[in-house]
Scaffold this motif. Structure first.
Motif, short mmCIF file in Angstrom:
data_model
loop_
_atom_site.label_atom_id
_atom_site.label_comp_id
_atom_site.label_asym_id
_atom_site.label_seq_id
_atom_site.Cartn_x
_atom_site.Cartn_y
_atom_site.Cartn_z
N GLY A 21 -3.27 -3.57 -3.22
CA GLY A 21 -2.88 -3.43 -1.82
C GLY A 21 -2.27 -4.69 -1.24
N GLN A 22 -2.34 -5.79 -1.98
CA GLN A 22 -1.78 -7.04 -1.43
C GLN A 22 -0.26 -6.96 -1.27
OE1 GLN A 22 -3.26 -10.30 -3.83
NE2 GLN A 22 -5.16 -10.41 -2.66
N SER A 24 1.51 -4.26 -0.80
CA SER A 24 1.79 -3.34 0.32
C SER A 24 1.54 -4.03 1.66
CB SER A 24 0.90 -2.11 0.21
OG SER A 24 0.95 -1.57 -1.07
N SER A 25 0.48 -4.82 1.69
CA SER A 25 0.15 -5.57 2.91
C SER A 25 1.29 -6.52 3.26
CB SER A 25 -1.15 -6.34 2.68
OG SER A 25 -1.47 -7.12 3.78
N LYS A 28 4.36 -4.63 4.56
CA LYS A 28 4.15 -4.18 5.94
C LYS A 28 4.41 -5.32 6.93
CE LYS A 28 1.16 -1.49 8.83
NZ LYS A 28 -0.15 -0.99 9.17
N LYS A 29 3.92 -6.50 6.58
CA LYS A 29 4.14 -7.67 7.45
C LYS A 29 5.63 -8.02 7.55
CE LYS A 29 -0.33 -9.91 6.88
NZ LYS A 29 -0.98 -9.73 5.59
N ARG A 42 5.25 2.76 8.60
CA ARG A 42 4.12 3.58 8.17
C ARG A 42 4.46 4.31 6.86
NH1 ARG A 42 -0.15 6.53 10.82
NH2 ARG A 42 -0.24 8.69 10.20
N ALA A 45 4.63 1.74 4.04
CA ALA A 45 3.32 1.16 3.70
C ALA A 45 2.50 2.15 2.86
CB ALA A 45 2.57 0.79 4.97
N ILE A 46 2.50 3.42 3.27
CA ILE A 46 1.71 4.42 2.55
C ILE A 46 2.30 4.65 1.15
CG2 ILE A 46 0.95 6.83 2.53
CD1 ILE A 46 1.03 6.71 5.62
N TYR A 49 1.61 1.62 -1.02
CA TYR A 49 0.19 1.45 -1.36
C TYR A 49 -0.24 2.46 -2.43
CZ TYR A 49 -4.84 0.87 -0.57
OH TYR A 49 -6.17 0.64 -0.73
N ARG B 58 -8.02 -1.84 3.07
CA ARG B 58 -6.57 -1.80 2.80
C ARG B 58 -5.97 -0.48 3.31
NH1 ARG B 58 -4.49 -6.59 2.43
NH2 ARG B 58 -5.28 -7.84 0.72
N GLU B 61 -5.61 -0.69 6.93
CA GLU B 61 -4.49 -1.55 7.29
C GLU B 61 -3.17 -0.77 7.25
OE1 GLU B 61 -3.66 -4.64 4.47
OE2 GLU B 61 -2.13 -5.54 5.74
N MET B 62 -2.99 0.01 6.18
CA MET B 62 -1.74 0.78 6.04
C MET B 62 -1.61 1.82 7.16
SD MET B 62 -0.54 -0.75 3.56
CE MET B 62 -1.46 -2.04 2.73
#
Lengths: 142, 115
Positions: A21-22, A24-25, A28-29, A42, A45-46, A49, B58, B61-62
């Motif tokens: 998930g890092q 994806s995180s 997103k940022k 959104r 990100a989904i 992830y 996580r 967060e998403m």
């Protein structure tokens, strides 16, 4: 929005569920900083992830390359895992070959690929049994 | 519904440090399958779950989920709480099981789809 294409590269550790998930995180940022509209963030990100989790669970690790242009976000996952023998079957909700470890984390219930398809505007899968899989997702920004 | 009311209904203990009492949630989802959370949850939701691993945070967060309630008295390990703090996510724990915790919130007016 990005004025020119931004390319980002991530290595995904196949042995570490904790860090999943890092990437994806981070995406997103970056998308937030670029001022991309929330629904596209959104969706990206989904998709990203679920792809990251799949690359760990099934691909035994791999890489993600993301290209952000003014028009699209293109996410490409590549792994050297066992490959998918029947892609149509893998796309069915509920079909899964995941391990108990993945299931204990709340994944592996056969929703990953369907979710990735649902949240991206187009998705293609290229896979060779014994060699690996490449999943390409595109999210439109306009 | 304000989180203060959520904590009172569930007799929940808050495990994160940031201010939380006046934060609001519009709906709730009780789920242990993170792919379902990724598929169906709407904005400003609260997640109730029995899973206590980093992937819960996580997933939140998403999905821009800002509150998690761990049921059956479960308490996550310190790194999970630290990740939640970093993401601005409020963490609660309640002794109620998942079904009862969801029922109590629903009975008190917190719907499933943000109505």
């Amino acid at each position: 929005m990005a004025e020119k294409t931004i390319n980002l590269h991530y290595t995904i550790d196949g042995n570490n569920f904790t860090t999943a998930g890092q990437a994806s995180s981070n995406i997103k940022k970056v998308l937030k900083q670029l001022g991309v509209y929330p629904e596209a963030i959104r969706k990206a990100a989904i998709s990203m992830y679920e792809g990251e989790i799949n690359t760990i669970i099934h691909g035994k690790g791999g890489e993600a390359n993301v290209a952000i242009s003014p028009e699209t976000i293109t996410i490409v996952f590549t792994d050297n895992g066992p490959g998918i023998s029947d892609i149509d079957k893998a796309m069915q909700e509920g079909f899964s070959t995941a391990t108990d470890e993945a299931r204990e984390l709340g994944f592996g219930a056969g929703m990953g690929l369907p979710n990735m398809k649902k949240y991206s505007d187009s998705m293609t899968i290229e896979s060779q049994v014994g060699k690996g899989t490449t999943v390409t997702m595109i999210i439109k920004l306009n | 519904m304000k989180l203060k009311q959520v904590s009172e209904i569930l007799h929940a203990k808050v495990l994160t440090k940031a201010p939380w009492e006046d934060l609001e949630v519009q709906s709730a989802c009780g789920c242990d399958l993170m792919s379902d959370v990724l598929a169906f949850v709407k904005n400003q939701a609260l997640l109730l779950t029995g899973l206590v691993n980093p992937q819960v945070i996580r997933t939140c967060e998403m999905m821009d989920i800002k509150t998690v309630v761990f049921v059956r008295g479960k308490v996550p390990q310190a790194p999970v709480l630290e990740l939640a703090e970093d993401m601005g996510i409020t963490i609660m724990t309640t002794d109620f099981p998942l079904y009862i915790a969801c029922g109590e919130l629903y009975k008190n007016g917190l719907g499933g789809r943000g109505e």
